[in-house]
Design a protein around this motif. Structure first.
Motif, PDB file in Angstrom:
ATOM      1  N   UNK A  66       0.824  -1.197   0.000  1.00  0.00           N
ATOM      2  CA  UNK A  66       0.000   0.000   0.000  1.00  0.00           C
ATOM      3  C   UNK A  66       0.860   1.249   0.000  1.00  0.00           C
ATOM      4  N   UNK A  67       0.219   2.410   0.243  1.00  0.00           N
ATOM      5  CA  UNK A  67      -1.207   2.583   0.559  1.00  0.00           C
ATOM      6  C   UNK A  67      -2.082   2.503  -0.687  1.00  0.00           C
ATOM      7  N   UNK A  68      -3.354   2.906  -0.558  1.00  0.00           N
ATOM      8  CA  UNK A  68      -4.264   2.870  -1.696  1.00  0.00           C
ATOM      9  C   UNK A  68      -3.687   3.660  -2.869  1.00  0.00           C
ATOM     10  N   UNK A  69      -3.785   3.055  -4.054  1.00  0.00           N
ATOM     11  CA  UNK A  69      -3.309   3.744  -5.244  1.00  0.00           C
ATOM     12  C   UNK A  69      -2.062   3.159  -5.865  1.00  0.00           C
ATOM     13  N   UNK A  70      -1.423   2.173  -5.219  1.00  0.00           N
ATOM     14  CA  UNK A  70      -0.254   1.523  -5.813  1.00  0.00           C
ATOM     15  C   UNK A  70      -0.712   0.553  -6.903  1.00  0.00           C
ATOM     16  N   UNK A  71       0.221   0.138  -7.754  1.00  0.00           N
ATOM     17  CA  UNK A  71      -0.114  -0.871  -8.753  1.00  0.00           C
ATOM     18  C   UNK A  71      -0.470  -2.199  -8.081  1.00  0.00           C
ATOM     19  N   UNK A  72       0.194  -2.519  -6.974  1.00  0.00           N
ATOM     20  CA  UNK A  72      -0.135  -3.739  -6.235  1.00  0.00           C
ATOM     21  C   UNK A  72      -1.568  -3.689  -5.733  1.00  0.00           C
ATOM     22  N   UNK A  73      -1.980  -2.518  -5.246  1.00  0.00           N
ATOM     23  CA  UNK A  73      -3.359  -2.339  -4.782  1.00  0.00           C
ATOM     24  C   UNK A  73      -4.329  -2.502  -5.941  1.00  0.00           C
ATOM     25  N   UNK A  74      -4.015  -1.913  -7.104  1.00  0.00           N
ATOM     26  CA  UNK A  74      -4.878  -2.048  -8.275  1.00  0.00           C
ATOM     27  C   UNK A  74      -5.051  -3.513  -8.663  1.00  0.00           C
ATOM     28  N   UNK A  75      -3.940  -4.267  -8.675  1.00  0.00           N
ATOM     29  CA  UNK A  75      -4.011  -5.679  -9.048  1.00  0.00           C
ATOM     30  C   UNK A  75      -4.826  -6.470  -8.033  1.00  0.00           C
ATOM     31  N   UNK A  76      -4.584  -6.234  -6.749  1.00  0.00           N
ATOM     32  CA  UNK A  76      -5.320  -6.957  -5.710  1.00  0.00           C
ATOM     33  C   UNK A  76      -6.821  -6.735  -5.840  1.00  0.00           C
TER      34      UNK A  76
END
Length: 267
Positions: free
Chosen positions: A7-17
């Motif tokens: 995180x936080x909200x808005x990372x590419x990891x967050x988008x994929x999750x």
């Protein structure tokens, strides 16, 4: 059920999750990749799977992920390939920008665009989302960030797709401390930890794969942390009938850790 991601909200990891989560799953975000591994593997929290970036087509391997997976008890259960598009955002006009915030990997992936912005200092952040947050709260600043983060912090987009390559892609791994590996995996990952430093060491390892007609899809060295000039080798290879024989033979000449056999999942 939970997905742990950077995180936080808005990372590419967050988008994929958010894209891959099931109806009964929630997404938990952590400040570092090491924290994701700690939640999934070290604590062995039941029902938790993790999403971590492992390599980018422009910037190469993600060292924090490689180091963590070598020392943890996690295994790889799947891989995802995500197209990466970076935005240049700011609350002010181009001529008023005095500082740019970006994550180090994003800096490398967008280096051509950023180098053209002469005499504007670049400050590295912990994530693409943090870059957007800094641009929102710092006067006369801009950020390299994601579409999600730009919307989250209501930052105007000055330019889209500033990445060096139109084919910019990041490979993510799904990790877990429990579960059943797929019956017909497409790829396996291992890490080779040499017993000694001698001439022909790497040649001898690769010769085993060549002799058994196994196609390598990636090989990368990382410092072993046992002294200068000593390395471990991360190897990904396609599965086939000779894979188990190759792994057995490798174990007779070096120390080997199996990281998992898995398939690619489409987004």
């Amino acid at each position: 059920m939970t997905i742990a991601a950077l995180g936080p909200k808005g990372t590419f990891s967050h988008e994929l999750a958010e894209k891959i989560k099931r109806k009964d799953e929630e997404v938990l975000l952590f400040p570092t990749i090491k924290d994701v591994f700690r939640e999934v593997c070290l604590r062995k929290t039941k029902g938790v799977r993790g999403i971590v970036p492992v390599e980018n087509s422009e910037a190469g391997g993600v060292g924090e992920t490689l180091d963590a997976i070598m020392t943890s008890e996690c295994r790889i259960f799947a891989e995802y390939y995500m197209p990466i598009h970076h935005l240049f955002v700011s609350g002010c006009s181009h001529k008023d920008i005095s500082v740019i915030y970006t994550h180090p990997q994003s800096h490398e992936q967008c280096s051509i665009f950023l180098e053209k912005l002469e005499n504007i200092p670049v400050i590295h952040t912990s994530s693409n989302a943090q870059s957007a947050k800094e641009a929102k709260t710092t006067a006369n600043s801009a950020a390299v960030t994601t579409e999600t983060a730009a919307k989250l912090y209501n930052l105007p987009v000055l330019k889209k797709d500033i990445q060096n390559s139109g084919n910019n892609t990041t490979r993510f791994l799904e990790i877990s401390a429990e579960g059943t590996l797929p019956e017909n995996p497409e790829k396996c990952s291992i890490v080779i930890i040499p017993k000694e430093n001698r001439p022909g060491l790497l040649y001898g390892i690769l010769e085993i794969f060549a002799r058994k007609n196994i196609n390598l899809t990636r090989i990368e060295s990382r410092p072993s942390k046992d002294g200068i000039g000593r390395y471990v080798f991360f190897i990904d290879f396609e599965t086939g009938e000779n894979c188990r024989d190759a792994i057995s033979e490798l174990k007779t000449v070096t120390v080997l850790k199996e990281l998992g056999c898995y398939s690619r999942k489409e987004l």
